[in-house]
Design a protein around this motif. Structure first.
Motif, PDB file in Angstrom:
ATOM      1  N   LEU A  43      45.918  45.018  45.965  1.00  0.00           N
ATOM      2  CA  LEU A  43      45.312  46.786  45.572  1.00  0.00           C
ATOM      3  C   LEU A  43      44.908  47.117  46.004  1.00  0.00           C
ATOM      4  N   LEU A  44      44.339  46.805  45.767  1.00  0.00           N
ATOM      5  CA  LEU A  44      42.552  47.575  46.426  1.00  0.00           C
ATOM      6  C   LEU A  44      42.017  47.114  48.251  1.00  0.00           C
ATOM      7  N   GLY A  45      42.850  46.567  48.984  1.00  0.00           N
ATOM      8  CA  GLY A  45      42.149  46.586  49.739  1.00  0.00           C
ATOM      9  C   GLY A  45      40.895  46.085  50.676  1.00  0.00           C
ATOM     10  N   LEU A  46      40.609  44.560  49.380  1.00  0.00           N
ATOM     11  CA  LEU A  46      39.887  43.919  49.300  1.00  0.00           C
ATOM     12  C   LEU A  46      39.644  42.643  49.746  1.00  0.00           C
ATOM     13  N   THR A  47      39.065  41.722  50.325  1.00  0.00           N
ATOM     14  CA  THR A  47      38.790  39.989  50.738  1.00  0.00           C
ATOM     15  C   THR A  47      39.255  39.406  49.597  1.00  0.00           C
ATOM     16  N   LYS A  48      40.397  38.652  50.378  1.00  0.00           N
ATOM     17  CA  LYS A  48      39.927  38.031  49.063  1.00  0.00           C
ATOM     18  C   LYS A  48      38.584  36.582  48.885  1.00  0.00           C
ATOM     19  N   ALA A  49      38.051  36.523  50.163  1.00  0.00           N
ATOM     20  CA  ALA A  49      37.019  36.048  49.202  1.00  0.00           C
ATOM     21  C   ALA A  49      35.723  36.918  48.510  1.00  0.00           C
ATOM     22  N   THR A  50      35.417  38.467  48.468  1.00  0.00           N
ATOM     23  CA  THR A  50      35.111  39.688  47.760  1.00  0.00           C
ATOM     24  C   THR A  50      36.076  38.769  46.061  1.00  0.00           C
ATOM     25  N   ILE A  51      37.557  39.060  46.040  1.00  0.00           N
ATOM     26  CA  ILE A  51      37.760  39.262  45.174  1.00  0.00           C
ATOM     27  C   ILE A  51      37.618  37.844  44.188  1.00  0.00           C
ATOM     28  N   SER A  52      37.734  36.678  45.108  1.00  0.00           N
ATOM     29  CA  SER A  52      37.533  35.309  44.321  1.00  0.00           C
ATOM     30  C   SER A  52      35.816  35.203  44.084  1.00  0.00           C
ATOM     31  N   ALA A  53      35.289  36.034  44.187  1.00  0.00           N
ATOM     32  CA  ALA A  53      33.887  35.839  43.896  1.00  0.00           C
ATOM     33  C   ALA A  53      33.481  36.774  42.665  1.00  0.00           C
ATOM     34  N   ILE A  54      34.145  38.071  43.108  1.00  0.00           N
ATOM     35  CA  ILE A  54      34.171  38.776  41.417  1.00  0.00           C
ATOM     36  C   ILE A  54      34.789  37.988  40.407  1.00  0.00           C
ATOM     37  N   VAL A  55      36.220  38.138  40.465  1.00  0.00           N
ATOM     38  CA  VAL A  55      36.668  37.254  39.322  1.00  0.00           C
ATOM     39  C   VAL A  55      36.280  35.676  38.733  1.00  0.00           C
ATOM     40  N   ALA A  56      35.611  35.361  39.526  1.00  0.00           N
ATOM     41  CA  ALA A  56      34.446  34.095  38.855  1.00  0.00           C
ATOM     42  C   ALA A  56      33.382  34.684  38.388  1.00  0.00           C
ATOM     43  N   ASP A  57      32.463  35.757  38.855  1.00  0.00           N
ATOM     44  CA  ASP A  57      31.631  36.471  37.701  1.00  0.00           C
ATOM     45  C   ASP A  57      32.147  36.958  36.273  1.00  0.00           C
ATOM     46  N   LEU A  58      33.306  37.869  35.698  1.00  0.00           N
ATOM     47  CA  LEU A  58      33.757  38.357  35.248  1.00  0.00           C
ATOM     48  C   LEU A  58      34.653  36.353  34.802  1.00  0.00           C
ATOM     49  N   ILE A  59      34.768  35.715  34.835  1.00  0.00           N
ATOM     50  CA  ILE A  59      35.720  35.514  33.907  1.00  0.00           C
ATOM     51  C   ILE A  59      33.588  34.129  33.207  1.00  0.00           C
TER      52      ILE A  59
END
Length: 387
Positions: free
Chosen positions: A35-51
């Motif tokens: 949806l956002l056009g961001l890499t899976k690595a970027t998403i994983s890092a952001i999600v880890a921070d949000l968790i």
């Protein structure tokens, strides 16, 4: 393309991910990446921070017939709670919800006559509601106050039917609770409530008919308040030169003829009563009383004129009327729509608010949540607000 420092880009991306989880969750990391056009690595890092920040949680696996089942992410709506207050002329309503506008508590009290007493009453009610809330990582993240008057830069600048001008209610509540307090005009909150919880249109005009008449305006998904907060004060547009005196200083203002307060006063005069409530007017109208019917005709006539002017001035996708008249007698909405004879208005939708008085409170919930999370978009339509 977004340009800037790595920190700025990371913060922007983090906000986009959080918005996506709130508005479209439960959702997998892979779908967020698409949806956002961001890499899976970027998403994983952001999600880890949000968790780690207790804003997002993993809730299980998605159903799929092929390959490894992706883990779904959901917003941590119980990470804190929100307080929204409608400071009405006669009644104060206080709502407390979680960070997704759910798990609601609601209390109402009579509006004290003295402004210092309003502060004390609010503190007493909010404290009593906080006792019922479970402990959460962030606690109470903010308070919103809906004011029936003009608000600018978090201060009350004009209230025609109660005295709050110059009284720093937001500052005093902030000092007591040590949490952000947001002041806003009630019609502006009402349109935000409709947008967030009911009608997802970019251009909405919300007409609030209570003690006065206010107009909340969303233009291209942004609340429009004008130079000093007075945009939408359609109740103070003049419809009769040298007409009835208005607290704003003018004569012949619209709300002196078609606000609920003005119409009930007119009905009382016709019936030679000291005063009249909406319940009395409603019962008389259902019994076929000609004076009650005449009051309803006045409401339809002036609402038709107001709707026509709003359409020509702003051309919204939809006009929502929030009034006891249209809530209890929805056929009046169709009569108002039929009164728009201009060819320019042939495609507009006019609807009665289904959120009713809670739209102000829900708009306040929206304001607090968006400011706390730092997000721009919030869509909670379909959420079950009341338990």
């Amino acid at each position: 393309m977004i340009t800037g420092s790595k920190e700025l880009i990371r913060d922007i991306n983090s906000t986009l991910v959080l918005e996506t989880v709130i508005n479209q969750g439960p959702i997998s990391r892979a779908n967020i990446s698409k949806l956002l056009g961001l890499t899976k690595a970027t998403i994983s890092a952001i999600v880890a921070d949000l968790i780690n920040r207790n804003l997002v949680e993993e809730i299980g696996c998605d159903n799929t017939d092929f390959g490894r089942k992706p883990i779904l992410l959901s917003f941590q709506k119980k990470a804190g709670h929100v307080v929204s207050v409608d400071v009405g002329v006669d009644t104060i309503s206080v709502m407390m919800t979680d960070l997704q506008g759910e798990n609601c508590r609601l209390k109402q009290i009579r509006t004290p006559k003295l402004k210092n007493d309003i502060l004390d009453a609010l503190i007493q009610v909010i404290d009593s509601m906080k006792k019922d809330k479970e402990a959460s990582p962030y606690g109470m993240v903010g308070i919103s106050l809906g004011i029936h008057g003009v608000v600018h830069e978090n201060q009350v600048s004009f209230t025609p039917y109660y005295d709050l001008k110059g009284y720093d209610l937001a500052g005093k509540l902030n000092e007591y609770y040590n949490t952000p307090v947001y002041l806003e005009n009630e019609a502006n909150l009402s349109v935000l409530g409709e947008k967030t919880f009911k009608h997802d249109y970019p251009n909405i005009a919300n007409i609030s008919v209570h003690s006065g008449i206010g107009l909340g305006l969303l233009i291209n998904n942004e609340l429009y308040t004008g130079y000093n907060g007075r945009a939408g004060e359609f109740g103070h547009t003049i419809i009769e030169i040298d007409g009835r005196e208005c607290p704003c200083g003018n004569h012949g203002c619209l709300e002196q003829y078609v606000s609920e307060r003005a119409l009930l006063k007119e009905f009382a005069v016709r019936k030679e009563l000291a005063s009249a409530s909406f319940d009395i007017l409603s019962a008389a109208y259902q019994e076929g009383d000609p004076d009650a019917a005449a009051i309803m005709d006045l409401f339809v006539k002036f609402m038709g004129i107001l709707s026509n002017n709003v359409l020509n001035a702003y051309n919204p996708d939809i006009i929502i009327i929030n009034s006891a008249f249209t809530i209890f007698f929805p056929q009046l909405t169709r009569r108002i729509e039929e009164a728009l004879n201009s060819k320019m208005n042939s495609f507009v939708r006019i609807e009665s608010s289904t959120l009713q008085d809670s739209s102000i409170l829900l708009g306040g919930i929206c304001v607090v949540i968006k400011n706390f999370l730092g997000i721009r978009s919030l869509n909670l339509s379909g959420k079950e607000v009341f338990e």
